[in-house]
Design a protein around this motif. Sequence first.
Motif, PDB file in Angstrom:
ATOM      1  N   ASP A 248       0.827  -1.206   0.000  1.00 19.51           N
ATOM      2  CA  ASP A 248       0.000   0.000   0.000  1.00 19.51           C
ATOM      3  C   ASP A 248       0.863   1.258   0.000  1.00 19.51           C
ATOM      4  O   ASP A 248       0.545   2.242  -0.673  1.00 19.51           O
ATOM      5  CB  ASP A 248      -0.930   0.001   1.206  1.00 19.51           C
ATOM      6  N   GLN A 249       1.966   1.242   0.752  1.00 19.27           N
ATOM      7  CA  GLN A 249       2.871   2.389   0.768  1.00 19.27           C
ATOM      8  C   GLN A 249       3.474   2.612  -0.616  1.00 19.27           C
ATOM      9  O   GLN A 249       3.583   3.755  -1.082  1.00 19.27           O
ATOM     10  CB  GLN A 249       3.985   2.181   1.792  1.00 19.27           C
ATOM     11  N   GLY A 275      -5.910   9.386   4.727  1.00 22.34           N
ATOM     12  CA  GLY A 275      -5.746   7.997   4.304  1.00 22.34           C
ATOM     13  C   GLY A 275      -4.425   7.355   4.682  1.00 22.34           C
ATOM     14  O   GLY A 275      -4.384   6.168   5.027  1.00 22.34           O
ATOM     15  N   ARG A 276      -3.345   8.122   4.641  1.00 19.40           N
ATOM     16  CA  ARG A 276      -2.035   7.536   4.932  1.00 19.40           C
ATOM     17  C   ARG A 276      -1.898   7.115   6.393  1.00 19.40           C
ATOM     18  O   ARG A 276      -1.014   6.322   6.727  1.00 19.40           O
ATOM     19  CB  ARG A 276      -0.930   8.527   4.558  1.00 19.40           C
ATOM     20  N   HIS A 277      -2.788   7.598   7.238  1.00 20.28           N
ATOM     21  CA  HIS A 277      -2.726   7.231   8.653  1.00 20.28           C
ATOM     22  C   HIS A 277      -2.975   5.733   8.852  1.00 20.28           C
ATOM     23  O   HIS A 277      -2.445   5.141   9.802  1.00 20.28           O
ATOM     24  CB  HIS A 277      -3.742   8.048   9.452  1.00 20.28           C
ATOM     25  N   THR A 278      -3.764   5.133   7.978  1.00 21.33           N
ATOM     26  CA  THR A 278      -3.994   3.682   8.065  1.00 21.33           C
ATOM     27  C   THR A 278      -2.690   2.919   7.915  1.00 21.33           C
ATOM     28  O   THR A 278      -2.410   1.975   8.662  1.00 21.33           O
ATOM     29  CB  THR A 278      -4.988   3.218   6.983  1.00 21.33           C
ATOM     30  N   VAL A 279      -1.878   3.318   6.950  1.00 23.06           N
ATOM     31  CA  VAL A 279      -0.589   2.674   6.714  1.00 23.06           C
ATOM     32  C   VAL A 279       0.345   2.900   7.897  1.00 23.06           C
ATOM     33  O   VAL A 279       1.032   1.971   8.354  1.00 23.06           O
ATOM     34  CB  VAL A 279       0.047   3.197   5.410  1.00 23.06           C
ATOM     35  N   ASP A 280       0.363   4.122   8.404  1.00 18.91           N
ATOM     36  CA  ASP A 280       1.205   4.432   9.566  1.00 18.91           C
ATOM     37  C   ASP A 280       0.805   3.581  10.771  1.00 18.91           C
ATOM     38  O   ASP A 280       1.662   3.035  11.485  1.00 18.91           O
ATOM     39  CB  ASP A 280       1.089   5.908   9.925  1.00 18.91           C
ATOM     40  N   ALA A 281      -0.502   3.471  10.998  1.00 24.90           N
ATOM     41  CA  ALA A 281      -0.998   2.694  12.135  1.00 24.90           C
ATOM     42  C   ALA A 281      -0.664   1.218  11.983  1.00 24.90           C
ATOM     43  O   ALA A 281      -0.248   0.556  12.944  1.00 24.90           O
ATOM     44  CB  ALA A 281      -2.505   2.884  12.289  1.00 24.90           C
ATOM     45  N   ALA A 282      -0.832   0.704  10.777  1.00 24.36           N
ATOM     46  CA  ALA A 282      -0.526  -0.706  10.522  1.00 24.36           C
ATOM     47  C   ALA A 282       0.959  -0.988  10.734  1.00 24.36           C
ATOM     48  O   ALA A 282       1.337  -1.996  11.337  1.00 24.36           O
ATOM     49  CB  ALA A 282      -0.948  -1.089   9.109  1.00 24.36           C
TER      50      ALA A 282
END
Length: 300
Positions: A248-249, A275-282
């Motif tokens: 995703d990144q 939206g990028r916060h999902t990737v950061d959290a994961a």
Amino acid sequence: MEKAKVYFTKDTGSKSLVRLYEALGKELKGNVAVKLHSGERGNQNYLRPEFVKPIIDKVNGTVVECNTAYGHDMGGARFNTTTHMEVMKEHGWTENFDVDILDSEGPDLTLEIPNGKVIKENYVGKDLDKYNSLLVLSHFKGHPMGGFGGALKQLSIGCASSAGKCWIHSTGKSADMKTCWTIPVEQDEFLEAMADAAGSVHEMFKDNVVYINSLVNLSVDCDCCYVAEDPCMKDIGIMISTDPVAIDQACLDMVYSSKDPGRDHLVERIESRHGRHTVDAAASLGYGTKEYELIDIDEQ
């Protein structure tokens, strides 16, 4: 955590998915579930059966889906198994593949998330437990609630049962379709709940999961929208990885670095929903990394 390998091709033909799978060198064994988006009735952008047929045949997979958490009043036709299967037939899925609606019968399978940021359990279709391996075929594009949809969204919202979708969207406050949409939630907490849920499914399959993201039909809207905007960017290519965070990144990086005139429209959708916060959290949960090595198979 060392860099994840993400393989890429600009070739958006159906055979390229098999080429990527072979380049990855990861064989999915046993009973293989292929999670994809069947496309809402009326949607024009979803990935078509003929596009994914070569890779699904390659892994001898079963197409799996879960019912949605929104009814006719929100433009949905896939909120129960009967109407969902009607759409699956209309869109050509049942004609080409074995199809399994994972939450067609209860009770749901509960996946524990002891280290979850927002939710501590995830509810998925119980039939997911029948499968040894998982192939996640994601259409990378924008999304009206999450900012974008890719591998992490397929793992979380996609694999969640109707009740599980309500649970994630309400950040663990309701599993009921009638009430979950009325509960106010903080956007970043919703995205973190999505990251929590995605991690529980990834951990369920551990080393037996592969992710393919197709950067095609790049609309700001999801395939769940019965009225969706047409694509705003030209197709970019297709990626594969065993890491849902990295893939995703990598997709986000390609969109953000694009010179396509429609790029700003899609980026605005992603940014306005954080939206990028999902990737950061994961990534912070530790089941994937944002650090990756991009390998272009067209150059090999």
